[in-house]
Motif scaffolding. Structure first.
Motif, short mmCIF file in Angstrom:
data_model
loop_
_atom_site.label_atom_id
_atom_site.label_comp_id
_atom_site.label_asym_id
_atom_site.label_seq_id
_atom_site.Cartn_x
_atom_site.Cartn_y
_atom_site.Cartn_z
N PHE A 29 4.47 6.17 -4.35
CA PHE A 29 5.45 6.12 -5.43
C PHE A 29 4.85 5.74 -6.78
O PHE A 29 5.40 6.08 -7.82
CB PHE A 29 6.58 5.14 -5.08
N LEU A 30 3.73 5.02 -6.77
CA LEU A 30 3.13 4.58 -8.03
C LEU A 30 1.76 5.19 -8.26
O LEU A 30 1.01 4.72 -9.12
CB LEU A 30 3.02 3.04 -8.04
N PRO A 70 3.36 15.57 -6.05
CA PRO A 70 4.47 16.52 -6.17
C PRO A 70 5.53 16.34 -5.08
O PRO A 70 6.73 16.44 -5.35
CB PRO A 70 3.78 17.88 -6.05
N LEU A 71 5.08 16.03 -3.87
CA LEU A 71 6.05 15.88 -2.77
C LEU A 71 6.94 14.65 -2.93
O LEU A 71 7.94 14.52 -2.24
CB LEU A 71 5.32 15.81 -1.43
N SER A 72 6.56 13.74 -3.84
CA SER A 72 7.39 12.56 -4.06
C SER A 72 8.77 12.95 -4.59
O SER A 72 9.74 12.22 -4.41
CB SER A 72 6.71 11.59 -5.03
N PHE A 73 8.85 14.11 -5.23
CA PHE A 73 10.14 14.59 -5.73
C PHE A 73 11.02 15.09 -4.58
O PHE A 73 12.21 15.36 -4.78
CB PHE A 73 9.93 15.70 -6.75
N LEU A 74 10.43 15.22 -3.40
CA LEU A 74 11.20 15.62 -2.23
C LEU A 74 11.43 14.43 -1.29
O LEU A 74 12.56 14.16 -0.90
CB LEU A 74 10.48 16.75 -1.47
N TYR A 75 10.34 13.72 -0.93
CA TYR A 75 10.54 12.64 0.04
C TYR A 75 11.21 11.42 -0.59
O TYR A 75 11.85 10.64 0.12
CB TYR A 75 9.24 12.25 0.75
N GLY A 76 11.11 11.26 -1.91
CA GLY A 76 11.82 10.16 -2.56
C GLY A 76 13.33 10.30 -2.40
O GLY A 76 14.00 9.41 -1.85
N PRO A 77 13.91 11.43 -2.85
CA PRO A 77 15.35 11.64 -2.64
C PRO A 77 15.73 11.68 -1.17
O PRO A 77 16.82 11.23 -0.79
CB PRO A 77 15.60 13.00 -3.31
N ALA A 78 14.85 12.23 -0.33
CA ALA A 78 15.16 12.30 1.11
C ALA A 78 15.32 10.90 1.70
O ALA A 78 16.23 10.65 2.50
CB ALA A 78 14.06 13.07 1.85
N ILE A 79 14.44 9.99 1.30
CA ILE A 79 14.55 8.61 1.78
C ILE A 79 15.84 7.97 1.27
O ILE A 79 16.54 7.26 2.01
CB ILE A 79 13.32 7.79 1.32
N LEU A 139 0.82 -1.21 0.00
CA LEU A 139 0.00 0.00 0.00
C LEU A 139 0.86 1.26 0.00
O LEU A 139 0.53 2.25 -0.67
CB LEU A 139 -0.92 0.00 1.22
N PHE A 140 1.95 1.23 0.74
CA PHE A 140 2.83 2.40 0.83
C PHE A 140 3.43 2.73 -0.54
O PHE A 140 3.42 3.89 -0.97
CB PHE A 140 3.95 2.14 1.84
#
Length: 235
Positions: free
Chosen positions: A199-200, A206-215, A193-194
């Motif tokens: 991610f999918l 839009p925030l995936s472009f921030l929390y993705g690299p942050a992770i 689910l996450f």
């Protein structure tokens, strides 16, 4: 927010009961979070890796500190998601009769409409508790300077009992689960689910472009921390 705009429940009374569950779970989560901070504060100096530590001791110290911080984070997430989900539960009205879903309990409503949030609250609290217990067990088990044989044996005994307690809690929890076969299946469903939600999803968040690299950066920093050689440490 707009994706939940048309959400309606079979019964707002049932939704209110589900909100009470999310609110009530916040108290024990806060207690665990507070205990974690106390443990972290009291052990921060002793659990710092030293150049003279054996390799397994060094790894155990690093793991212990990581478990403590992750425990605190998980409990905070559980409280936060529970609070936000409670607001959502109290923000929607009743279904019309012909569209009734038919869930018979507050948690069934929560699981049906908000499975991700339900799992986040449950897993955040339980895994945070597990991580704290594991960290305490590690802290007790790690040899201390000047520790005699009797103290060492007692510490091994205490650490073993904490591990046994954790295993029993898991068995007890698995026996009382309603929507999943065991805790492992909960974790599996949650991971799926996450990834789907953050991610999918479509459209892309839009925030995936921030929390993705942050992770990704956090994972790299974690790897670097655990691989830090003893030669880099000062006595």
């Amino acid at each position: 927010g707009f994706e939940l705009a048309d959400l309606l429940y079979d019964s707002t009374e049932t939704a209110f009961s589900a909100w009470e569950w999310t609110a009530n779970l916040g108290a024990p989560a806060a207690l665990v979070a507070g205990a974690v901070l106390v443990t972290l504060s009291e052990t921060r100096e002793d659990m710092a890796p030293r150049k003279t530590d054996k390799r397994w001791v060094r790894t155990a110290k690093q793991t212990m500190r990581f478990l403590l911080l992750s425990s605190f984070a998980l409990e905070v997430v559980s409280i936060f998601v529970g609070t936000v989900t409670g607001s959502v539960l109290l923000s929607h009205g009743d279904q019309v009769a012909k569209k009734v879903v038919g869930y018979a309990s507050p948690l069934a409503l929560l699981h049906h409409h908000h499975e991700f949030e339900y799992l986040t609250v449950q897993i955040g609290f339980l895994q945070g508790l597990f991580n704290w217990l594991a960290a305490v067990a590690l802290e007790i088990f790690i040899p201390k300077e000047g520790e005699n044989k009797s103290a060492r044996r007692m510490n091994q005994c205490l650490a073993s009992w904490l591990v046994s307690l954790t295993l029993w809690i898991t068995a007890f929890y698995n026996h009382h689960l309603t929507f999943y076969s065991d805790y492992a299946s909960m974790l599996k469903n949650y991971a799926v689910l996450f990834v789907k939600r953050y991610f999918l999803s479509s459209p892309v968040r839009p925030l995936s472009f921030l929390y993705g690299p942050a992770i990704a950066v956090s994972m790299w920093l974690s790897w670097r921390a655990f691989k830090s050689p003893p030669e880099d440490d000062d006595e």
